[in-house]
Scaffold this motif. Structure first.
Motif, PDB file in Angstrom:
ATOM      1  N   VAL A 224       0.851  -1.192   0.000  1.00  0.00           N
ATOM      2  CA  VAL A 224       0.000   0.000   0.000  1.00  0.00           C
ATOM      3  C   VAL A 224       0.885   1.240   0.000  1.00  0.00           C
ATOM      4  N   ASP A 225       0.565   2.184  -0.884  1.00  0.00           N
ATOM      5  CA  ASP A 225       1.273   3.464  -0.922  1.00  0.00           C
ATOM      6  C   ASP A 225       0.414   4.506  -0.212  1.00  0.00           C
ATOM      7  N   GLN A 226       0.869   4.941   0.967  1.00  0.00           N
ATOM      8  CA  GLN A 226       0.142   5.950   1.743  1.00  0.00           C
ATOM      9  C   GLN A 226       0.686   7.357   1.532  1.00  0.00           C
ATOM     10  N   GLU A 227       1.484   7.533   0.480  1.00  0.00           N
ATOM     11  CA  GLU A 227       2.097   8.804   0.102  1.00  0.00           C
ATOM     12  C   GLU A 227       3.173   9.248   1.091  1.00  0.00           C
ATOM     13  N   GLU A 231       3.568   0.598   3.179  1.00  0.00           N
ATOM     14  CA  GLU A 231       3.269  -0.420   4.176  1.00  0.00           C
ATOM     15  C   GLU A 231       2.811  -1.698   3.492  1.00  0.00           C
ATOM     16  N   VAL A 232       2.914  -2.784   4.229  1.00  0.00           N
ATOM     17  CA  VAL A 232       2.465  -4.086   3.745  1.00  0.00           C
ATOM     18  C   VAL A 232       1.443  -4.616   4.741  1.00  0.00           C
ATOM     19  N   ALA A 233       0.291  -5.078   4.199  1.00  0.00           N
ATOM     20  CA  ALA A 233      -0.786  -5.627   5.022  1.00  0.00           C
ATOM     21  C   ALA A 233      -0.811  -7.143   4.857  1.00  0.00           C
ATOM     22  N   TYR A 234      -0.807  -7.862   5.998  1.00  0.00           N
ATOM     23  CA  TYR A 234      -0.847  -9.324   6.028  1.00  0.00           C
ATOM     24  C   TYR A 234      -2.193  -9.755   6.631  1.00  0.00           C
ATOM     25  N   HIS A 235      -2.993 -10.457   5.856  1.00  0.00           N
ATOM     26  CA  HIS A 235      -4.271 -10.968   6.344  1.00  0.00           C
ATOM     27  C   HIS A 235      -4.073 -12.429   6.732  1.00  0.00           C
ATOM     28  N   LEU A 236      -4.164 -12.684   8.047  1.00  0.00           N
ATOM     29  CA  LEU A 236      -3.869 -14.007   8.608  1.00  0.00           C
ATOM     30  C   LEU A 236      -5.151 -14.678   9.078  1.00  0.00           C
ATOM     31  N   LEU A 237      -5.161 -16.007   8.975  1.00  0.00           N
ATOM     32  CA  LEU A 237      -6.315 -16.801   9.377  1.00  0.00           C
ATOM     33  C   LEU A 237      -5.836 -17.987  10.200  1.00  0.00           C
ATOM     34  N   SER A 238      -6.535 -18.217  11.297  1.00  0.00           N
ATOM     35  CA  SER A 238      -6.270 -19.397  12.114  1.00  0.00           C
ATOM     36  C   SER A 238      -7.291 -20.459  11.744  1.00  0.00           C
ATOM     37  N   LEU A 239      -6.836 -21.488  11.050  1.00  0.00           N
ATOM     38  CA  LEU A 239      -7.730 -22.586  10.692  1.00  0.00           C
ATOM     39  C   LEU A 239      -8.130 -23.397  11.920  1.00  0.00           C
ATOM     40  N   THR A 240      -7.352 -23.325  12.965  1.00  0.00           N
ATOM     41  CA  THR A 240      -7.649 -24.073  14.187  1.00  0.00           C
ATOM     42  C   THR A 240      -8.734 -23.382  15.007  1.00  0.00           C
ATOM     43  N   HIS A 241      -8.545 -22.061  15.253  1.00  0.00           N
ATOM     44  CA  HIS A 241      -9.485 -21.311  16.108  1.00  0.00           C
ATOM     45  C   HIS A 241     -10.524 -20.516  15.310  1.00  0.00           C
ATOM     46  N   LYS A 242     -10.402 -20.496  13.994  1.00  0.00           N
ATOM     47  CA  LYS A 242     -11.335 -19.735  13.131  1.00  0.00           C
ATOM     48  C   LYS A 242     -11.320 -18.245  13.469  1.00  0.00           C
ATOM     49  N   GLU A 244      -9.529 -14.385  12.604  1.00  0.00           N
ATOM     50  CA  GLU A 244      -8.863 -13.646  11.526  1.00  0.00           C
ATOM     51  C   GLU A 244      -8.245 -12.384  12.101  1.00  0.00           C
ATOM     52  N   TYR A 245      -7.021 -12.069  11.635  1.00  0.00           N
ATOM     53  CA  TYR A 245      -6.294 -10.881  12.077  1.00  0.00           C
ATOM     54  C   TYR A 245      -5.731 -10.176  10.845  1.00  0.00           C
ATOM     55  N   CYS A 246      -5.449  -8.912  11.020  1.00  0.00           N
ATOM     56  CA  CYS A 246      -4.718  -8.151  10.007  1.00  0.00           C
ATOM     57  C   CYS A 246      -3.531  -7.492  10.683  1.00  0.00           C
ATOM     58  N   VAL A 247      -2.344  -7.731  10.105  1.00  0.00           N
ATOM     59  CA  VAL A 247      -1.105  -7.172  10.639  1.00  0.00           C
ATOM     60  C   VAL A 247      -0.518  -6.246   9.583  1.00  0.00           C
ATOM     61  N   LYS A 248      -0.127  -5.057   9.997  1.00  0.00           N
ATOM     62  CA  LYS A 248       0.492  -4.092   9.088  1.00  0.00           C
ATOM     63  C   LYS A 248       1.903  -3.765   9.561  1.00  0.00           C
ATOM     64  N   VAL A 249       2.799  -3.611   8.582  1.00  0.00           N
ATOM     65  CA  VAL A 249       4.178  -3.226   8.860  1.00  0.00           C
ATOM     66  C   VAL A 249       4.507  -2.039   7.972  1.00  0.00           C
ATOM     67  N   LYS A 250       4.921  -0.930   8.580  1.00  0.00           N
ATOM     68  CA  LYS A 250       5.239   0.288   7.838  1.00  0.00           C
ATOM     69  C   LYS A 250       6.726   0.349   7.540  1.00  0.00           C
ATOM     70  N   THR A 251       7.043   1.081   6.446  1.00  0.00           N
ATOM     71  CA  THR A 251       8.442   1.237   6.060  1.00  0.00           C
ATOM     72  C   THR A 251       8.657   2.595   5.413  1.00  0.00           C
ATOM     73  N   ASP A 252       9.919   2.998   5.356  1.00  0.00           N
ATOM     74  CA  ASP A 252      10.273   4.298   4.789  1.00  0.00           C
ATOM     75  C   ASP A 252       9.995   4.320   3.287  1.00  0.00           C
ATOM     76  N   ARG A 253       9.653   5.509   2.778  1.00  0.00           N
ATOM     77  CA  ARG A 253       9.315   5.613   1.364  1.00  0.00           C
ATOM     78  C   ARG A 253      10.559   5.656   0.494  1.00  0.00           C
ATOM     79  N   GLU A 254      11.610   6.276   0.986  1.00  0.00           N
ATOM     80  CA  GLU A 254      12.812   6.419   0.173  1.00  0.00           C
ATOM     81  C   GLU A 254      13.578   5.103   0.068  1.00  0.00           C
ATOM     82  N   GLN A 255      13.703   4.386   1.163  1.00  0.00           N
ATOM     83  CA  GLN A 255      14.397   3.079   1.157  1.00  0.00           C
ATOM     84  C   GLN A 255      13.496   2.044   1.834  1.00  0.00           C
ATOM     85  N   PRO A 256      12.436   1.642   1.151  1.00  0.00           N
ATOM     86  CA  PRO A 256      11.497   0.701   1.769  1.00  0.00           C
ATOM     87  C   PRO A 256      12.101  -0.677   1.937  1.00  0.00           C
TER      88      PRO A 256
END
Length: 314
Positions: A224-227, A231-242, A244-256
């Motif tokens: 995702v480009d937030q200008e 950032e990168v969004a990870y959509h995770l699923l637990s097949l055991t517990h059913k 769902e989570y979303c994890v985001k990790v941000k990074t610098d724009r110049e040297q991502p």
């Protein structure tokens, strides 16, 4: 039928001709008072003396001629219109003088009492309507005193799940691992957490291996480009517990740069290559980080908002 009971013929007899060759009775008709009767439509009527047509008094033509006034004559309708125009002009002059703070012109005509009364009545009705509108607006804006204060917002049903996720990540990956956490109500009340990029490898292992989490399936990974940053969004699923989570990790724009998790979730292999190709995000630790969609010699990353193609026609 006897001769006495026969009806008289309507034909006009031919007048006798005198010795002078003239018809008898014409010259003396005026003297003896007799009038010669002629059938209607006969050609005997002369053009020099046309007959005068007598119209009945009740006919429409006679009424029309009687109703047309002679040129220059005034009618009651025109007089009333003139009076109304004069009264209107007087009211306008008086209103203009009142707005200017000057006395009304001496030559201005005073409007009729009926017009003045109607104007005052209209002004009173307008004032009453304005007061009624103001009262309704005040009633809408005023809050009833007996109304209870707004009830506090109910917590999300997934709030306990988010709280437990944050506690586990802080305990396993570090106290500063979780930068932010919230419930995304628009996304079915999904728990969201933002992880610091330096703590991401350990947080990924915790998400997969912890008994209460068991996020063993990476459903999607997207850049995702937030200008201001990438950032990168990870959509995770637990097949055991059913869960769902979303994890985001941000990074610098110049040297991502974000550590690769391809060894944690194999699905991340090609998804990280796509984010590298289209956004230019580096994933250290990836086994084969090369372009997956664009040619190797392509300049730039097409999904970045500041992307300008080298060849506009492409």
């Amino acid at each position: 039928m006897s001769e006495e009971n026969k009806p008289e013929e309507t034909t006009v007899p031919t007048p006798p001709v005198g010795e002078d060759g003239k018809e008898e009775g014409k010259a003396g008709s005026a003297a003896d008072g007799s009038v010669e009767s002629k059938p209607v439509g006969s050609d005997s009527v002369g053009a020099e003396n046309p007959p005068v047509e007598n119209k009945p008094e009740g006919s429409s033509e006679s009424k029309t001629e009687a109703s047309v006034p002679p040129t220059g004559a005034s009618t009651p309708a025109t007089d009333a219109a003139a009076e109304r125009a004069a009264a209107r002009a007087a009211r306008l002059a008086a209103r203009a003088a009142a707005e200017a703070g000057e006395p009304a012109p001496a030559g201005a005509a005073t409007p009729a009492s009926a017009d003045a009364g109607s104007d005052e009545e209209k002004a009173a009705k307008a004032q009453a309507a304005a007061e009624a509108r103001a009262a309704r607006a005040a009633a809408r804006g005023a809050k009833p005193e007996s109304a209870d204060p707004a009830a506090p917002k109910e917590p999300s049903p997934n709030q306990p799940l988010l709280d437990r996720l944050v506690a586990i990540l802080k305990a396993e990956a570090g106290e500063d691992a979780v930068v932010e956490s919230f419930i995304n109500e628009r996304d079915a009340h999904r728990p969201y957490v933002i992880i610091h990029s330096s703590r991401w490898p350990q947080a990924a292992l915790t998400l997969r291996n912890h008994e209460e989490l068991r996020c063993d399936y990476l459903r999607n990974l997207s850049g995702v480009d937030q200008e201001t940053h990438l950032e990168v969004a990870y959509h995770l699923l637990s097949l055991t517990h059913k869960h769902e989570y979303c994890v985001k990790v941000k990074t610098d724009r110049e040297q991502p740069s974000i550590p690769s998790v391809a060894d944690v979730w194999p699905t991340a292999n090609w998804n990280e290559r796509e984010a590298f190709d289209l956004f230019g995000i580096d994933f250290p630790g990836h086994p084969n980080l090369v372009r997956i969609m664009m040619p190797d010699d392509w300049v730039g990353h097409p999904l970045r908002k500041d992307y300008e193609p080298l060849d506009p026609e492409v």
